[in-house]
Design a protein around this motif. Structure first.
Motif, PDB file in Angstrom:
ATOM      1  N   ILE A 138      -9.465  14.657   5.415  1.00 23.96           N
ATOM      2  CA  ILE A 138      -8.742  13.435   5.048  1.00 23.96           C
ATOM      3  C   ILE A 138      -7.550  13.328   5.992  1.00 23.96           C
ATOM      4  O   ILE A 138      -6.716  14.230   6.035  1.00 23.96           O
ATOM      5  N   ARG A 139      -7.484  12.232   6.748  1.00 20.96           N
ATOM      6  CA  ARG A 139      -6.423  12.078   7.739  1.00 20.96           C
ATOM      7  C   ARG A 139      -5.461  10.977   7.274  1.00 20.96           C
ATOM      8  O   ARG A 139      -5.839   9.814   7.125  1.00 20.96           O
ATOM      9  N   VAL A 140      -4.216  11.330   7.029  1.00 18.41           N
ATOM     10  CA  VAL A 140      -3.204  10.388   6.551  1.00 18.41           C
ATOM     11  C   VAL A 140      -2.553   9.690   7.745  1.00 18.41           C
ATOM     12  O   VAL A 140      -2.054  10.338   8.661  1.00 18.41           O
ATOM     13  N   LEU A 141      -2.547   8.348   7.704  1.00 20.46           N
ATOM     14  CA  LEU A 141      -1.874   7.568   8.741  1.00 20.46           C
ATOM     15  C   LEU A 141      -0.454   7.182   8.332  1.00 20.46           C
ATOM     16  O   LEU A 141       0.423   7.034   9.190  1.00 20.46           O
ATOM     17  N   GLY A 142      -0.239   6.980   7.040  1.00 25.82           N
ATOM     18  CA  GLY A 142       1.092   6.579   6.588  1.00 25.82           C
ATOM     19  C   GLY A 142       1.191   6.632   5.072  1.00 25.82           C
ATOM     20  O   GLY A 142       0.176   6.576   4.366  1.00 25.82           O
TER      21      GLY A 142
ATOM     22  N   ILE B 299       0.854  -1.194   0.000  1.00 25.03           N
ATOM     23  CA  ILE B 299       0.000   0.000   0.000  1.00 25.03           C
ATOM     24  C   ILE B 299       0.890   1.244   0.000  1.00 25.03           C
ATOM     25  O   ILE B 299       1.898   1.301   0.698  1.00 25.03           O
ATOM     26  N   ASP B 300       0.482   2.259  -0.762  1.00 24.34           N
ATOM     27  CA  ASP B 300       1.283   3.484  -0.856  1.00 24.34           C
ATOM     28  C   ASP B 300       0.769   4.615   0.027  1.00 24.34           C
ATOM     29  O   ASP B 300       1.536   5.500   0.414  1.00 24.34           O
ATOM     30  N   LEU B 301      -0.515   4.591   0.326  1.00 24.94           N
ATOM     31  CA  LEU B 301      -1.099   5.641   1.164  1.00 24.94           C
ATOM     32  C   LEU B 301      -2.201   5.024   2.023  1.00 24.94           C
ATOM     33  O   LEU B 301      -3.111   4.387   1.499  1.00 24.94           O
ATOM     34  N   VAL B 302      -2.103   5.211   3.338  1.00 27.92           N
ATOM     35  CA  VAL B 302      -3.137   4.728   4.261  1.00 27.92           C
ATOM     36  C   VAL B 302      -3.861   5.943   4.821  1.00 27.92           C
ATOM     37  O   VAL B 302      -3.251   6.818   5.441  1.00 27.92           O
ATOM     38  N   VAL B 303      -5.163   5.998   4.583  1.00 27.83           N
ATOM     39  CA  VAL B 303      -6.007   7.083   5.066  1.00 27.83           C
ATOM     40  C   VAL B 303      -7.000   6.489   6.058  1.00 27.83           C
ATOM     41  O   VAL B 303      -7.563   5.418   5.826  1.00 27.83           O
ATOM     42  N   GLU B 304      -7.228   7.186   7.154  1.00 28.97           N
ATOM     43  CA  GLU B 304      -8.116   6.664   8.188  1.00 28.97           C
ATOM     44  C   GLU B 304      -9.582   6.890   7.850  1.00 28.97           C
ATOM     45  O   GLU B 304      -9.993   7.993   7.481  1.00 28.97           O
ATOM     46  N   LEU B 305     -10.379   5.826   7.968  1.00 20.26           N
ATOM     47  CA  LEU B 305     -11.832   5.963   7.928  1.00 20.26           C
ATOM     48  C   LEU B 305     -12.259   6.427   9.318  1.00 20.26           C
ATOM     49  O   LEU B 305     -12.031   5.721  10.296  1.00 20.26           O
TER      50      LEU B 305
END
Length: 396
Positions: free
Chosen positions: A327-331, A64-70
């Motif tokens: 949009i909250r980026v986790l990693g 995965i290249d981008l993890v966004v929090e639900l």
């Protein structure tokens, strides 16, 4: 950049998830893989066995290249709200495609089922209301309503991933999203399978095997990064939270319980009645479960009680189609960073790389849920975990 989105929980990330990532990338030929991931609590109303940051690290290691929090508000909800919340984030990020795993394995039956439902929407709503009035749970009433309009002849809606996949398609239509949806077939392990029989196993069986100290069985079903986290991180389960849940129910009035999200139709009285005679979470849910109240629904109510999710606070955000307030980026990887750069100017909602108190009511609820999740840890460990919430995202 052409991007493919996955809606995931990774509870924990296992070989089947890695297969899903690889097959979705192969199917779409995308430049970046985007995961919309539930945080510390899952859609079925369970504390994730590993915290969101450990699972983010595993996702990035798996492709995965981008993890966004639900956001928590949408993550711990029934399938339609869960799906709408996740799809709204994909739309906000202008992700091109969504690929989900399903028991069906072909998108055509989902599209046919959606056409049937849209054609018979009024009949479905009427039948659903009748079945609910008979005392059936929502999933069972919905299944019977679908059956009445002939929908189940084209798609098996008793299978969990088919249910979620159908919810994704409905959400895309309802939100007018431009995301193209496709599916790949789940392989080998069923969603609820209780034992590990090969290199691809269900998350349920992996959690169960780990709790039973069957490390060698788990080892063959998960990548090394997940195994390392299971061995070194603090693990979470409902039984660990039961003393706190019991305290909350015993010390709150029925009126206070009634304000908790999901607490409806006098359910607060069943909570008050049976908590005093329960010695475990498993026993408590067994006592309060009825034909109307499914195990999953009750678990979600328990999560909202644990996190103090108040109806007056969240009600306005659950009216109509859910939207993405941020949009909250986790990693992210370098490729994920490049994807964000390619979309940043077109974003219509704020992009957060860390949360702070007072940013938004839904973000405040997220921090509140994390405090509840870390509450079973030793104070210093909990404080360290909480600091991750207000730190920059993981970058690999």
């Amino acid at each position: 950049m052409h991007a493919c989105g996955l809606i995931v929980e990774y509870n924990p990330l296992h070989n089947g998830h890695v297969y899903h990532i690889q097959q979705a990338q192969k199917l779409t030929g995308c430049d970046a893989m985007i995961a919309i991931m539930s945080g510390n609590f899952t859609q079925r109303g369970e504390p994730a066995i590993l915290d969101k940051f450990s699972r983010t690290q595993a996702a990035l290691a798996a492709g995965i290249d981008l993890v966004v929090e639900l956001p928590f508000l949408y993550a711990v909800q029934h399938a339609d709200l869960f799906a709408a919340g996740a799809v709204s984030i994909l739309q906000a990020l202008q992700v091109d495609q969504l690929v989900f795993g399903s028991e069906e394995g072909s998108i055509e039956p989902f599209q046919q089922a959606l056409a049937v439902q849209e054609e018979h929407q009024a009949a479905h709503a009427h039948e659903l209301k009748m079945q609910l009035e008979l005392g059936l749970s929502f999933p069972e009433a919905n299944r019977k309503a679908y059956e009445a309009i002939g929908l189940e002849s084209s798609l098996d809606l008793t299978s969990p991933n088919n249910i979620l996949g159908f919810a994704y398609l409905k959400a895309v239509g309802k939100l007018g999203a431009s995301v193209h949806v496709d599916t790949i077939k789940r392989v080998q392990a069923g969603y609820h399978e209780q034992s590990i029989s090969g290199p691809i196993a269900s998350a349920t069986s992996i959690r169960s095997a780990w709790q039973d100290k069957k490390k060698q069985e788990v080892k063959k079903a998960v990548p090394d990064v997940t195994l390392a986290s299971l061995e070194t991180e603090n693990l979470h389960s409902w039984e660990a939270y039961f003393p706190l849940l019991r305290y909350l129910i015993l010390t709150r009035s029925a009126e206070m319980l009634r304000n908790i999200q999901g607490m409806e139709e006098g359910l607060e009285y069943r909570f008050k009645k049976y908590i005093a005679q329960s010695t475990s979470f498993q026993q408590f849910l067994s006592l309060i479960k009825t034909k109307r109240y499914t195990w999953t629904r009750l678990q979600r109510v328990c999560v909202h009680l644990l996190c103090n999710t108040q109806k007056p606070t969240v009600g306005p955000f659950l009216q109509g189609a859910p939207y993405t307030p941020y949009i909250r980026v986790l990693g992210m990887t370098k490729k994920g960073q490049a994807f964000l750069a390619s979309r940043k100017k077109q974003l219509e909602v704020p992009l957060y790389t860390q949360l702070k108190d007072g940013m938004h009511p839904i973000a405040d609820l997220e921090l509140q849920a994390s405090d509840a999740y870390y509450s079973i840890l030793a104070p210093k460990t909990a404080a360290d975990a909480r600091r991750q919430e207000i730190s920059p995202p993981i970058f690999t």
